[in-house]
Design a protein around this motif. Structure first.
Motif, PDB file in Angstrom:
ATOM      1  N   ILE A 159      11.298  52.536  34.865  1.00 54.46           N
ATOM      2  CA  ILE A 159      11.349  53.686  35.778  1.00 54.46           C
ATOM      3  C   ILE A 159      10.176  53.636  36.756  1.00 54.46           C
ATOM      4  CG2 ILE A 159      11.434  56.192  35.916  1.00 54.46           C
ATOM      5  CD1 ILE A 159      13.845  54.962  34.589  1.00 54.46           C
ATOM      6  N   GLU A 160       9.009  53.280  36.247  1.00 53.10           N
ATOM      7  CA  GLU A 160       7.843  53.177  37.116  1.00 53.10           C
ATOM      8  C   GLU A 160       8.051  52.112  38.184  1.00 53.10           C
ATOM      9  OE1 GLU A 160       4.527  52.444  34.623  1.00 53.10           O
ATOM     10  OE2 GLU A 160       4.663  54.361  33.547  1.00 53.10           O
ATOM     11  N   ALA A 161       8.647  50.990  37.797  1.00 54.13           N
ATOM     12  CA  ALA A 161       8.919  49.929  38.771  1.00 54.13           C
ATOM     13  C   ALA A 161       9.915  50.399  39.825  1.00 54.13           C
ATOM     14  CB  ALA A 161       9.460  48.694  38.054  1.00 54.13           C
ATOM     15  N   ALA A 162      10.946  51.139  39.384  1.00 53.64           N
ATOM     16  CA  ALA A 162      11.918  51.668  40.345  1.00 53.64           C
ATOM     17  C   ALA A 162      11.261  52.646  41.317  1.00 53.64           C
ATOM     18  CB  ALA A 162      13.062  52.346  39.595  1.00 53.64           C
ATOM     19  N   ASN A 163      10.353  53.488  40.806  1.00 50.23           N
ATOM     20  CA  ASN A 163       9.643  54.423  41.677  1.00 50.23           C
ATOM     21  C   ASN A 163       8.739  53.695  42.660  1.00 50.23           C
ATOM     22  OD1 ASN A 163      10.858  56.598  40.375  1.00 50.23           O
ATOM     23  ND2 ASN A 163       9.212  56.787  38.878  1.00 50.23           N
ATOM     24  N   ASP A 164       8.095  52.630  42.175  1.00 49.31           N
ATOM     25  CA  ASP A 164       7.220  51.845  43.055  1.00 49.31           C
ATOM     26  C   ASP A 164       8.013  51.174  44.166  1.00 49.31           C
ATOM     27  OD1 ASP A 164       5.047  52.558  41.556  1.00 49.31           O
ATOM     28  OD2 ASP A 164       5.063  50.732  40.328  1.00 49.31           O
ATOM     29  N   LEU A 165       9.279  50.864  43.897  1.00 48.79           N
ATOM     30  CA  LEU A 165      10.125  50.222  44.907  1.00 48.79           C
ATOM     31  C   LEU A 165      10.793  51.223  45.830  1.00 48.79           C
ATOM     32  CD1 LEU A 165      11.787  47.468  42.679  1.00 48.79           C
ATOM     33  CD2 LEU A 165      10.042  47.143  44.440  1.00 48.79           C
ATOM     34  N   GLY A 166      10.466  52.517  45.672  1.00 48.52           N
ATOM     35  CA  GLY A 166      10.948  53.525  46.600  1.00 48.52           C
ATOM     36  C   GLY A 166      12.111  54.359  46.105  1.00 48.52           C
ATOM     37  N   ALA A 167      12.520  54.195  44.859  1.00 49.81           N
ATOM     38  CA  ALA A 167      13.638  54.962  44.328  1.00 49.81           C
ATOM     39  C   ALA A 167      13.167  56.355  43.919  1.00 49.81           C
ATOM     40  CB  ALA A 167      14.247  54.245  43.122  1.00 49.81           C
ATOM     41  N   ASN A 168      13.972  57.361  44.262  1.00 47.05           N
ATOM     42  CA  ASN A 168      13.658  58.702  43.794  1.00 47.05           C
ATOM     43  C   ASN A 168      14.202  58.891  42.380  1.00 47.05           C
ATOM     44  OD1 ASN A 168      16.467  59.207  44.040  1.00 47.05           O
ATOM     45  ND2 ASN A 168      16.195  59.912  46.165  1.00 47.05           N
ATOM     46  N   ALA A 169      14.045  60.081  41.826  1.00 43.58           N
ATOM     47  CA  ALA A 169      14.442  60.320  40.439  1.00 43.58           C
ATOM     48  C   ALA A 169      15.934  60.086  40.228  1.00 43.58           C
ATOM     49  CB  ALA A 169      14.063  61.743  40.027  1.00 43.58           C
ATOM     50  N   ARG A 170      16.756  60.548  41.170  1.00 39.86           N
ATOM     51  CA  ARG A 170      18.207  60.371  41.029  1.00 39.86           C
ATOM     52  C   ARG A 170      18.594  58.902  41.119  1.00 39.86           C
ATOM     53  NH1 ARG A 170      21.927  63.975  44.837  1.00 39.86           N
ATOM     54  NH2 ARG A 170      20.817  65.548  43.573  1.00 39.86           N
ATOM     55  N   GLN A 171      18.010  58.177  42.041  1.00 42.86           N
ATOM     56  CA  GLN A 171      18.316  56.754  42.178  1.00 42.86           C
ATOM     57  C   GLN A 171      17.844  55.964  40.974  1.00 42.86           C
ATOM     58  OE1 GLN A 171      16.320  56.145  45.924  1.00 42.86           O
ATOM     59  NE2 GLN A 171      18.244  56.207  47.093  1.00 42.86           N
ATOM     60  N   ALA A 172      16.680  56.313  40.445  1.00 41.11           N
ATOM     61  CA  ALA A 172      16.165  55.616  39.264  1.00 41.11           C
ATOM     62  C   ALA A 172      17.087  55.836  38.066  1.00 41.11           C
ATOM     63  CB  ALA A 172      14.752  56.101  38.947  1.00 41.11           C
TER      64      ALA A 172
END
Length: 262
Positions: A159-172
């Motif tokens: 999840i942290e990696a997804a957030n670092d790549l610009g994903a918001n909570a819904r996208q993650a």
């Protein structure tokens, strides 16, 4: 005779032969013979030409699908909140979901029947709805626990990696959490769908229905039509095996085995 580790499997092999292989052999024998013991396909063709038998199969399938869908819709948000939230009493809440399983099955369904009677007055008005409600009440923990176990084991680094790549909570959630929780979902689906196909006890206790495959098989054997009943049981076994094969790849993953808690 030299004792080896393989010798430990002898009791289990005997158990399989006596209580799995031999009963299945008897089932196959009666399914493909008539009352005089002559080989025939009449029982097979009779099932697929009997509108009542086919209707029961489709009705059972519809109840199982509806029950599985409702359980999934209720279980996934619950399991997700429990697994990803910071609830201090998480284990206590999980215990609340498991506690009903410690109560006698007949008592639970009887209590549910009284509640539904109070709400509806006549349970025969909504047989399909009451069947789904009863089975959902009975099988919901089997859907919650494997999904919870799978989500709880996910590495937060994803999840942290997804957030670092610009994903918001819904996208993650859609790109990471949901795909990685599929093993738990498939495990829960199989643990609910398979028994829901045959669990006629819920229907009989709620409003004495005979519209499901388990009760249809029982009616054949009660009428001493072992050949027809064996064929229906064999067809149902084939349906269950096919469903198990379709969901087996996901269930074999280690993260999906949390349902074994029950």
């Amino acid at each position: 005779m030299k004792f080896t580790r393989k010798s430990l499997g002898i009791p289990y092999a005997l158990w399989l032969v006596l209580f799995v292989v031999l009963p299945l052999a008897v089932l196959f024998y009666y399914a493909f013979t008539d009352g005089t013991g002559v080989f025939t396909f009449a029982n097979l063709t009779g099932f697929f030409t009997d509108p009542n038998a086919l209707g029961t199969l489709f009705y059972s399938f519809a109840i199982a699908v509806a029950t599985t869908a409702v359980c999934l819709l209720l279980a996934y948000p619950t399991a997700y909140i429990l697994a990803s939230g910071r609830l201090k009493e998480r284990q206590g809440i999980i215990l609340i979901f498991v506690l009903p399983m410690w109560i006698n099955f007949s008592l639970r369904i009887t209590a549910l029947k009284e509640v539904l009677n109070l709400i509806e007055g006549n349970l025969a008005r909504y047989p399909f709805l009451n069947s789904v409600v009863g089975m959902t009440y009975d099988f919901l923990p089997f859907m919650i626990l494997p999904i919870y176990t799978t989500i709880a084991r996910l590495d937060p680094a994803y999840i942290e990696a997804a957030n670092d790549l610009g994903a918001n909570a819904r996208q993650a959630f859609r790109k990471v959490t949901l795909p990685l929780s599929m093993p738990g979902i498939m495990s829960g689906v199989s643990m609910v769908f398979l028994p829901a196909m045959t669990n006629y006890v819920v229907l009989d206790m709620l409003y004495n229905s005979t519209y499901i495959m388990g009760s249809l098989i029982g009616s054949y054997f009660s009428a001493y039509n072992w050949n027809g009943g064996s064929m229906i049981a064999l067809i149902l076994l084939a349906v269950i095996c096919l469903f198990t094969l379709l969901t087996g790849d996901e269930e074999d993953r280690p993260a999906a085995r949390g349902g074994a808690l029950l």
